[in-house]
Design a protein around this motif. Structure first.
Motif, PDB file in Angstrom:
ATOM      1  N   GLU A  42      -5.487 -17.395  24.820  1.00  0.00           N
ATOM      2  CA  GLU A  42      -5.362 -16.005  24.379  1.00  0.00           C
ATOM      3  C   GLU A  42      -4.423 -15.895  23.178  1.00  0.00           C
ATOM      4  OE1 GLU A  42      -5.152 -12.983  27.731  1.00  0.00           O
ATOM      5  OE2 GLU A  42      -4.781 -14.859  28.813  1.00  0.00           O
ATOM      6  N   VAL A  43      -3.327 -16.625  23.244  1.00  0.00           N
ATOM      7  CA  VAL A  43      -2.378 -16.602  22.126  1.00  0.00           C
ATOM      8  C   VAL A  43      -3.009 -17.244  20.899  1.00  0.00           C
ATOM      9  CG1 VAL A  43      -0.087 -17.285  21.344  1.00  0.00           C
ATOM     10  CG2 VAL A  43      -0.450 -16.683  23.749  1.00  0.00           C
ATOM     11  N   ASN A  44      -3.715 -18.362  21.105  1.00  0.00           N
ATOM     12  CA  ASN A  44      -4.377 -19.029  19.982  1.00  0.00           C
ATOM     13  C   ASN A  44      -5.397 -18.110  19.320  1.00  0.00           C
ATOM     14  OD1 ASN A  44      -2.906 -21.356  20.467  1.00  0.00           O
ATOM     15  ND2 ASN A  44      -4.511 -22.331  21.689  1.00  0.00           N
ATOM     16  N   THR A  66       3.057 -13.970  21.862  1.00  0.00           N
ATOM     17  CA  THR A  66       3.057 -14.186  23.309  1.00  0.00           C
ATOM     18  C   THR A  66       3.712 -13.009  24.014  1.00  0.00           C
ATOM     19  OG1 THR A  66       3.098 -16.596  23.072  1.00  0.00           O
ATOM     20  CG2 THR A  66       3.877 -15.694  25.169  1.00  0.00           C
ATOM     21  N   GLU A  91       9.663  -9.493  30.686  1.00  0.00           N
ATOM     22  CA  GLU A  91       9.439 -10.848  31.204  1.00  0.00           C
ATOM     23  C   GLU A  91       9.495 -10.857  32.734  1.00  0.00           C
ATOM     24  OE1 GLU A  91       8.460 -13.313  29.552  1.00  0.00           O
ATOM     25  OE2 GLU A  91       9.193 -13.230  27.487  1.00  0.00           O
ATOM     26  N   ARG A 114       4.051 -17.401  17.165  1.00  0.00           N
ATOM     27  CA  ARG A 114       3.501 -17.659  18.503  1.00  0.00           C
ATOM     28  C   ARG A 114       4.372 -17.006  19.572  1.00  0.00           C
ATOM     29  NH1 ARG A 114       0.036 -20.872  21.117  1.00  0.00           N
ATOM     30  NH2 ARG A 114      -0.677 -21.706  19.124  1.00  0.00           N
ATOM     31  N   SER A 115       5.685 -17.138  19.440  1.00  0.00           N
ATOM     32  CA  SER A 115       6.595 -16.515  20.402  1.00  0.00           C
ATOM     33  C   SER A 115       6.450 -15.000  20.376  1.00  0.00           C
ATOM     34  CB  SER A 115       8.031 -16.919  20.082  1.00  0.00           C
ATOM     35  OG  SER A 115       8.945 -16.241  20.908  1.00  0.00           O
ATOM     36  N   LEU A 152       1.583  -9.770  23.718  1.00  0.00           N
ATOM     37  CA  LEU A 152       0.436  -9.764  24.626  1.00  0.00           C
ATOM     38  C   LEU A 152       0.871  -9.506  26.065  1.00  0.00           C
ATOM     39  CD1 LEU A 152      -1.588 -12.702  23.064  1.00  0.00           C
ATOM     40  CD2 LEU A 152      -2.266 -10.298  23.117  1.00  0.00           C
ATOM     41  N   LYS A 153       2.063  -9.966  26.426  1.00  0.00           N
ATOM     42  CA  LYS A 153       2.583  -9.653  27.764  1.00  0.00           C
ATOM     43  C   LYS A 153       2.832  -8.158  27.903  1.00  0.00           C
ATOM     44  CE  LYS A 153       4.732 -14.107  28.873  1.00  0.00           C
ATOM     45  NZ  LYS A 153       6.003 -14.810  29.214  1.00  0.00           N
ATOM     46  N   ASP A 184      -2.735 -20.146  26.910  1.00  0.00           N
ATOM     47  CA  ASP A 184      -2.592 -20.531  25.510  1.00  0.00           C
ATOM     48  C   ASP A 184      -3.793 -20.091  24.685  1.00  0.00           C
ATOM     49  OD1 ASP A 184      -0.141 -21.687  25.970  1.00  0.00           O
ATOM     50  OD2 ASP A 184      -0.925 -23.737  26.133  1.00  0.00           O
ATOM     51  N   LYS A 236      -0.761 -13.734  34.270  1.00  0.00           N
ATOM     52  CA  LYS A 236      -0.788 -15.006  33.557  1.00  0.00           C
ATOM     53  C   LYS A 236      -1.282 -14.780  32.132  1.00  0.00           C
ATOM     54  CE  LYS A 236       0.319 -17.275  37.309  1.00  0.00           C
ATOM     55  NZ  LYS A 236       1.665 -17.869  37.457  1.00  0.00           N
ATOM     56  N   LEU A 237      -0.768 -15.585  31.227  1.00  0.00           N
ATOM     57  CA  LEU A 237      -1.203 -15.526  29.838  1.00  0.00           C
ATOM     58  C   LEU A 237      -1.465 -16.945  29.371  1.00  0.00           C
ATOM     59  CD1 LEU A 237      -1.606 -13.687  27.324  1.00  0.00           C
ATOM     60  CD2 LEU A 237       0.753 -14.238  26.703  1.00  0.00           C
TER      61      LEU A 237
END
Length: 314
Positions: free
Chosen positions: A91-93, A128, A77, A124-125, A131-132, A89, A86-87
Motif C-alpha cells: 500500500e505504501v509502495n 505510512t 499509532e 515513506r515514513s 495512510l494510518k 508495504d 494493518k498496513l
C-alpha cells in the motif's frame, strides 16, 4: 506536479506532518544516539553557539507546535495498533508510485523531494503515517457495494463528464480594434495568424489563440459562456466584452456531456465516498485524546489540553 502538501498532507489540529518531520530532523529521531548538548553547532567570531542553545530557541519558537504533532502521532499509532489494523508495504509502495508518476523523469522527482526537504525514506515514513490516519478515519464507515452505489446515485453529477469545449481566442484592449480585427478573419488560418500578431493574451497567443479544453458550465463571464453555447463548431464570434478587454473566440471542438457509468467509475466513487464519510482528522484526534490518559507535565504546554476538549453542544 502537485506538492506533497496538496496531495497527501494530513493536518492535525492545524499542524502539518511536514513540520513533524522537520522537527524530527532538528531534535533527533527516536532511537538516535544521545548527543552532547554542550558541543558547538557553529562559532561566530570565535564564540560557540551550542546545541543546547539551538534546541532551547527551537523549543521557544516551535515547541508547542512540535509537541502537538508528537502527541497526535502517539495517539494515532496507539489507536492503529489497538484496533488491530494493518498496513502493508504494498500500500505504501503504491502511494509512492502514484506520487512518483506525476514527475516527468527521475531528475525532477529528486528535485521535488529536495524542494520538500525530504529523502525517499522520509517520504515513506510520512506516507505510512498518513495512510494510518486515513485508515483510522475511515474505520466504521459502511463500505458495502450498496452504500457506495447509493453515494453514486445521490451525487451522480460529480462523476459524469460535463459538456466541454476547446476555444481559440484573440484578446484585445478596446472595442474598436476588436471589431477591425474581427473583420479581417475569413479563414481558420487568418484567426491563428491574427491571434499571434494582435492578441494581448500571452498564455494563448503563441499557440494561435488555442485555450485548453474546459467545461462550458464553468466558463466566465456569463456573456462569454452564452456566446460559446450558441456557436457552431468552426464558427467565430463577434467581439465579446470581458473583464480584461474584448474577446473574439472560435469554437474548435465541442464534446457533449456524458453520464457516468457506475461500473467504470466505481473505484473513484468509493474513494470519494470514503473521503466524504470519514471522520475529519481534528475530530479524530480529539476523540482519541479524550479517551486517552494524557498528563501534561510542563505547565508551559497546558494549552494543548484544548486539543482534546469535547466539542460544544449543538
Amino acid at each position: 506536479m502537485r506538492t506533497i502538501t496538496r496531495a497527501w498532507a494530513v493536518v492535525l489540529s492545524g499542524v502539518s506532518l511536514v513540520g513533524l518531520l522537520a522537527a524530527g530532523v532538528a531534535f533527533g529521531a527516536p532511537g538516535e544516539t544521545a548527543m552532547d548538548l554542550s558541543q558547538p553547532v557553529v562559532t561566530v567570531n570565535g564564540r560557540a553557539i551550542t546545541r543546547a542553545e539551538l534546541y532551547r530557541r527551537l523549543e521557544e519558537t516551535g515547541g508547542e507546535r512540535v509537541l502537538a504533532d508528537l502527541m497526535a502521532r502517539r495517539l494515532i499509532e496507539d489507536a492503529f495498533d489497538t484496533a488491530g489494523l494493518k498496513l502493508g508495504d504494498s500500500e505504501v509502495n503504491a502511494a509512492i508510485a502514484q506520487m512518483k508518476a506525476q514527475a516527468p523523469n527521475e531528475a525532477q522527482w529528486q528535485a521535488f523531494l529536495a524542494q520538500q526537504g525530504m529523502t525517499e525514506a522520509d517520504l515513506r515514513s510520512y506516507l505510512t503515517f498518513s495512510l494510518k490516519v486515513k485508515r483510522l478515519a475511515e474505520k466504521g464507515v459502511d463500505t458495502s457495494d450498496a452504500a457506495v452505489r447509493k453515494f453514486f446515485d445521490d451525487h451522480i453529477e460529480q462523476f459524469g463528464r460535463p459538456e466541454t469545449v476547446v476555444l481559440s481566442e484573440i484578446v484585445l484592449r478596446d472595442e474598436a480594434k476588436a471589431r477591425r480585427v474581427r473583420g479581417l478573419i475569413k479563414t481558420e488560418a487568418d484567426f491563428a495568424r491574427l491571434a499571434r500578431e494582435q492578441s494581448v493574451a500571452t498564455e494563448t497567443r503563441e499557440q494561435g489563440g488555442v485555450r485548453p479544453e474546459e467545461a462550458l458550465a464553468d466558463m466566465q463571464p456569463e456573456a462569454l459562456r452564452q456566446a460559446v453555447a450558441a456557436l457552431a463548431v468552426g464558427r467565430v464570434s463577434q467581439p465579446i466584452q470581458t473583464d480584461d478587454g474584448w474577446r473574439i473566440v472560435k469554437l474548435d471542438q465541442r464534446h457533449a456531456a456524458e453520464e457516468a457509468d457506475f461500473a467504470q467509475v466505481k473505484d473513484h466513487v468509493r474513494e470519494a465516498y470514503l473521503a466524504a464519510s470519514a471522520k475529519q482528522v481534528p475530530a479524530l484526534i480529539g476523540e482519541l485524546g479524550r479517551a486517552a490518559q494524557i498528563k501534561i507535565v510542563d505547565p508551559r504546554y497546558q494549552g494543548l489540553s484544548r486539543m482534546f476538549e469535547a466539542p460544544p453542544a449543538q
